[in-house]
Design an enzyme around this catalytic site. Structure first.
Site, short mmCIF file in Angstrom:
data_model
loop_
_atom_site.label_atom_id
_atom_site.label_comp_id
_atom_site.label_asym_id
_atom_site.label_seq_id
_atom_site.Cartn_x
_atom_site.Cartn_y
_atom_site.Cartn_z
N SER A 99 0.84 -1.21 0.00
CA SER A 99 0.00 0.00 0.00
C SER A 99 0.87 1.26 0.00
O SER A 99 0.49 2.28 -0.58
CB SER A 99 -0.98 0.01 1.17
OG SER A 99 -0.32 0.23 2.39
N ASN A 100 2.05 1.21 0.61
CA ASN A 100 2.95 2.36 0.53
C ASN A 100 3.48 2.54 -0.89
O ASN A 100 3.61 3.66 -1.37
CB ASN A 100 4.11 2.21 1.53
CG ASN A 100 3.72 2.71 2.91
OD1 ASN A 100 3.53 3.90 3.12
ND2 ASN A 100 3.58 1.78 3.85
N VAL B 143 16.37 -7.43 6.42
CA VAL B 143 17.40 -6.43 6.73
C VAL B 143 18.49 -6.55 5.66
O VAL B 143 19.01 -7.64 5.43
CB VAL B 143 17.98 -6.66 8.14
CG1 VAL B 143 19.13 -5.69 8.40
CG2 VAL B 143 16.89 -6.49 9.19
N ASN C 154 13.69 3.82 4.51
CA ASN C 154 12.74 2.84 5.04
C ASN C 154 11.64 3.58 5.79
O ASN C 154 11.86 4.67 6.32
CB ASN C 154 13.45 1.88 6.00
CG ASN C 154 12.53 0.80 6.53
OD1 ASN C 154 11.72 0.23 5.79
ND2 ASN C 154 12.59 0.52 7.83
N HIS D 152 8.89 2.92 8.98
CA HIS D 152 8.66 1.99 10.08
C HIS D 152 7.46 2.48 10.89
O HIS D 152 7.37 3.67 11.20
CB HIS D 152 9.91 1.91 10.96
CG HIS D 152 9.77 0.91 12.06
ND1 HIS D 152 9.87 -0.45 11.84
CD2 HIS D 152 9.50 1.07 13.37
CE1 HIS D 152 9.67 -1.08 12.98
NE2 HIS D 152 9.44 -0.19 13.92
N GLU E 260 23.35 -0.13 8.72
CA GLU E 260 23.52 -1.58 8.87
C GLU E 260 22.76 -2.13 10.08
O GLU E 260 22.65 -3.34 10.23
CB GLU E 260 25.01 -1.95 8.92
CG GLU E 260 25.81 -1.35 10.07
CD GLU E 260 26.02 0.16 9.94
OE1 GLU E 260 25.85 0.72 8.84
OE2 GLU E 260 26.31 0.78 10.98
N ASP F 113 16.42 -0.81 11.89
CA ASP F 113 15.60 0.40 12.06
C ASP F 113 16.33 1.48 12.85
O ASP F 113 15.72 2.19 13.67
CB ASP F 113 14.26 0.05 12.74
CG ASP F 113 13.45 -0.95 11.93
OD1 ASP F 113 13.47 -0.86 10.69
OD2 ASP F 113 12.81 -1.83 12.53
C1 GAR Z 1 3.82 -0.71 6.77
O1 GAR Z 1 3.04 -0.43 7.91
C2 GAR Z 1 5.28 -0.46 7.05
O2 GAR Z 1 5.51 0.66 7.88
C3 GAR Z 1 5.67 -1.72 7.75
O3 GAR Z 1 5.00 -2.75 7.04
C4 GAR Z 1 3.81 -2.20 6.47
C5 GAR Z 1 3.82 -2.49 4.99
O4 GAR Z 1 2.59 -2.17 4.42
N1 GAR Z 1 7.09 -1.93 7.74
C6 GAR Z 1 7.74 -2.53 8.72
O5 GAR Z 1 7.20 -2.99 9.70
C7 GAR Z 1 9.24 -2.61 8.51
N2 GAR Z 1 9.89 -3.10 9.69
P1 GAR Z 1 2.42 -2.07 2.85
O6 GAR Z 1 3.04 -3.34 2.25
O7 GAR Z 1 0.94 -2.01 2.62
O8 GAR Z 1 3.14 -0.84 2.39
#
Ligand code: GAR
Length: 200
Positions: free
Chosen positions: A13-14, A92, A107, A109, A142, A145
């Site tokens: 979705s992002n 990672v 990234n 988070h 490295e 998050d």
């Molecule tokens: C999002 O909430 C993103 O922030 C999170 O996974 C989701 C992906 O949603 N990422 C993490 O947790 C990374 N550690 P999406 O596939 O719909 O964009």
């Protein structure tokens, strides 16, 4: 225009939010590649529908994680990616990858880092009992998050929240914040001074 690559493991979705900004002419770059470690990822379908070159890199096609990562790196370099955006990429990247790639990697988070790094950030926030959470866009280093923070925005945690309702509230902000951060970086408005990110 900066050549932007996206890596995503799932729903995407992002990625979709970035594609929308791009299609509407509001992204300071072109999305030229979408890769995934999961060939089933909805993110790859979204790329296909948008006519963006895309490729799955299933772990089973490689003898090691290192080889899988090298294949992703080679492909991004072939596509001449200048800025790499991780959008729900649940792996990672190794130090070697970052050193060889040399270009900036972003990234997003779903917590206010440095609180709740790693998996299930929204569940961690609920279990801890914080009253405010949110999301963070940061440069990837490295660590897990742990890279320099570019943008953050808070959302309230409500007493009746479930993991799903909190995730959705954060996600709505993510979809606005990530394109904004990508634009700042792609248009050269971001300067890194060690851990501190200055935005002009
Ligand atoms: C999002 O909430 C993103 O922030 C999170 O996974 C989701 C992906 O949603 N990422 C993490 O947790 C990374 N550690 P999406 O596939 O719909 O964009």
């Amino acid at each position: 225009m900066m050549r932007i690559g996206v890596l995503a493991s799932g729903r995407g979705s992002n990625l979709q939010a970035l594609i929308k900004e791009w299609q509407e002419g509001r992204l300071a770059g072109d999305i030229v590649a979408v890769g995934s470690d999961n060939p089933q990822a909805l993110a790859l379908k979204r790329a296909e529908e948008a006519g963006i070159p895309h490729k799955g890199f299933p772990r089973s096609s490689y003898t090691s994680r290192q080889e899988q990562e090298q294949a992703i790196l080679n492909w991004l370099q072939e596509q001449k990616v200048e800025l790499l955006v991780l959008a729900g990429f649940m792996r990672v990247l190794s130090e070697e990858f970052l050193r060889e790639f040399q270009k900036p990697v972003l990234n997003i988070h779903p917590s206010l880092l440095p609180a709740f790094p790693g998996l299930d950030a929204q569940r961690q926030a609920l279990e801890y009992g914080v009253k405010v959470s949110g999301c963070t866009v940061h440069f990837v280093d490295e660590g897990l998050d742990s890279g320099p923070i570019i943008l953050q925005e808070a959302v309230p945690v409500l007493p009746e929240d479930t993991e799903e309702s909190l995730s959705n509230r954060i996600l709505e902000v993510e979809h606005r914040l990530y394109p904004q951060a990508v634009n700042l970086v792609a248009s050269g408005k971001v300067v890194r001074k060690g851990r501190i990110v200055e935005i002009s």
